[in-house]
Design an enzyme around this catalytic site. Structure first.
Site, PDB file in Angstrom:
ATOM      1  N   MET A  47       3.975  30.630  42.659  1.00  0.00           N
ATOM      2  CA  MET A  47       2.673  30.654  43.316  1.00  0.00           C
ATOM      3  C   MET A  47       2.831  30.430  44.798  1.00  0.00           C
ATOM      4  O   MET A  47       3.742  29.771  45.246  1.00  0.00           O
ATOM      5  CB  MET A  47       1.781  29.551  42.754  1.00  0.00           C
ATOM      6  CG  MET A  47       1.411  29.717  41.287  1.00  0.00           C
ATOM      7  SD  MET A  47       0.261  31.005  41.000  1.00  0.00           S
ATOM      8  CE  MET A  47      -1.291  30.113  41.073  1.00  0.00           C
ATOM      9  N   CYS A  48       2.008  30.954  45.425  1.00  0.00           N
ATOM     10  CA  CYS A  48       2.022  30.848  46.891  1.00  0.00           C
ATOM     11  C   CYS A  48       1.207  29.624  47.334  1.00  0.00           C
ATOM     12  O   CYS A  48       0.604  28.942  46.508  1.00  0.00           O
ATOM     13  CB  CYS A  48       1.411  32.096  47.508  1.00  0.00           C
ATOM     14  SG  CYS A  48       2.008  33.633  46.790  1.00  0.00           S
ATOM     15  N   ARG A  49       1.208  29.409  48.596  1.00  0.00           N
ATOM     16  CA  ARG A  49       0.357  28.398  49.212  1.00  0.00           C
ATOM     17  C   ARG A  49      -0.393  29.088  50.347  1.00  0.00           C
ATOM     18  O   ARG A  49       0.188  29.904  51.066  1.00  0.00           O
ATOM     19  CB  ARG A  49       1.184  27.239  49.815  1.00  0.00           C
ATOM     20  CG  ARG A  49       2.078  26.506  48.819  1.00  0.00           C
ATOM     21  CD  ARG A  49       1.339  25.439  48.016  1.00  0.00           C
ATOM     22  NE  ARG A  49       0.672  25.982  46.864  1.00  0.00           N
ATOM     23  CZ  ARG A  49      -0.081  25.248  46.027  1.00  0.00           C
ATOM     24  NH1 ARG A  49      -0.257  23.949  46.226  1.00  0.00           N
ATOM     25  NH2 ARG A  49      -0.664  25.799  44.992  1.00  0.00           N
TER      26      ARG A  49
ATOM     27  N   VAL B  68       2.193  31.416  52.629  1.00  0.00           N
ATOM     28  CA  VAL B  68       3.621  31.590  52.333  1.00  0.00           C
ATOM     29  C   VAL B  68       3.703  32.063  50.884  1.00  0.00           C
ATOM     30  O   VAL B  68       2.925  31.635  50.035  1.00  0.00           O
ATOM     31  CB  VAL B  68       4.430  30.283  52.548  1.00  0.00           C
ATOM     32  CG1 VAL B  68       4.528  29.954  54.026  1.00  0.00           C
ATOM     33  CG2 VAL B  68       3.848  29.113  51.772  1.00  0.00           C
TER      34      VAL B  68
ATOM     35  N   ASN C  55      -3.437  33.463  45.608  1.00  0.00           N
ATOM     36  CA  ASN C  55      -2.443  32.565  45.049  1.00  0.00           C
ATOM     37  C   ASN C  55      -2.623  32.638  43.531  1.00  0.00           C
ATOM     38  O   ASN C  55      -3.627  32.160  43.008  1.00  0.00           O
ATOM     39  CB  ASN C  55      -2.725  31.155  45.606  1.00  0.00           C
ATOM     40  CG  ASN C  55      -1.987  30.050  44.889  1.00  0.00           C
ATOM     41  OD1 ASN C  55      -2.441  28.914  44.926  1.00  0.00           O
ATOM     42  ND2 ASN C  55      -0.896  30.339  44.252  1.00  0.00           N
TER      43      ASN C  55
END
Ligand code: GLN
Length: 274
Positions: free
Chosen positions: A1-3, A88, A115
């Site tokens: 997962m992204c942030r 990110v 996300n």
């Protein structure tokens, strides 16, 4: 997962928002504190920002880890903005890689980040069910790009930002689609976001070091240990301008304007493949 993270408030150096906070987005790329899926976010990064008097944002994106971009600290030190969206990325297996698949995605005056994951991607049936115009507007071959195209379709039809995000999730789920759908959206004036499968927080307070006007940050996780951070419950949608944040359940009734306009996903997409 992204942030991911969005900011609205007094203009500030991007560095003070993205890099300097002790647990900010920069550090979250290798040491997130609250990420529920995945460990590092090293498959790219991006940020978009608005200049005074110009409603169309600029973007800077790369398909490499944020910590490996030697030019970034200098650019972020001298670039100032009062409206920013950044992310990110930890690419979901099977998704396109590279700059084009890194958030923020953009169109018109919008910046968007996702996300999470649309289970079953890239099932051809899911693609086939989306209107041709939506598919043509995809910036990359990824679940996030498809979800953004679906949300943008609703925005362009006149839906309010938070309603467009909620309606996109409702359309996918009512067709039997599953996944995690934490969305983040801004037009430089307002922020909309969903908590749907992963963490989401916000902080809305006077920016004392920047003249005292209100500043709101909406982020996957707090960038420091300030007690002013508030967690958004799962399956809620947030809308925010500096000084005013609203949070409501995803399932709350929505205006007819934002009823799903997209063909439902076919049965083949109802069972997650991983
Ligand atoms: N599925 C999206 C991608 O591959 C988002 C990934 C994530 O949240 N880690 O880019």
């Amino acid at each position: 997962m992204c942030r991911h993270l969005a900011y609205l408030g007094p203009a500030r150096a991007l560095r003070s928002l993205l890099i300097d906070p002790p647990h900010g987005l920069y550090r979250q790329s290798w040491a997130p504190r609250r990420q529920r899926h995945g460990t590092v976010n090293a498959d790219g990064f991006g940020f978009g920002w608005y200049a005074d008097g110009d409603p169309v944002p600029a973007r800077y994106r790369r398909g490499t880890p944020i910590w490996g971009d030697a030019s970034l600290p200098g650019i972020a030190r001298v670039t100032r903005s009062g409206a920013v969206l950044a992310a990110v990325r930890s690419a979901t297996p099977g998704m396109a890689l590279g700059e084009a698949a890194a958030a923020p995605f953009a169109a018109d005056t919008w910046l968007f980040s996702h996300n999470g994951v649309l289970d079953g991607w890239p099932g051809s049936a899911a693609l086939a069910s989306a209107p041709a115009g939506v598919l043509a507007s995809m910036e990359a071959m990824s679940d996030s790009a498809l979800l953004w195209a679906l949300a943008l379709d609703r925005l362009r039809a006149g839906a309010a930002p938070s309603a467009a995000l909620a309606a996109t999730i409702a359309a996918i789920e009512s067709a039997g689609g599953t996944g995690r759908f934490n969305f983040l959206l801004t037009d430089g004036v307002t922020i909309a976001a969903t908590a749907c499968g992963d963490t989401l927080w916000y902080r809305d307070r006077p920016a004392e070091a920047l003249g005292g006007d209100m500043a709101v940050v909406v982020a996957s996780e707090p960038s420091d240990d300030d007690p002013g951070w508030i967690e958004v419950p799962d399956r809620h949608v947030l809308s925010a301008v500096p000084g005013r944040v609203g949070v409501r359940p995803l399932t709350a009734p929505v205006s007819p304007l934002i009823l799903p306009q997209t063909a439902p996903l076919p049965n083949a997409e109802r069972t997650p493949t991983r």
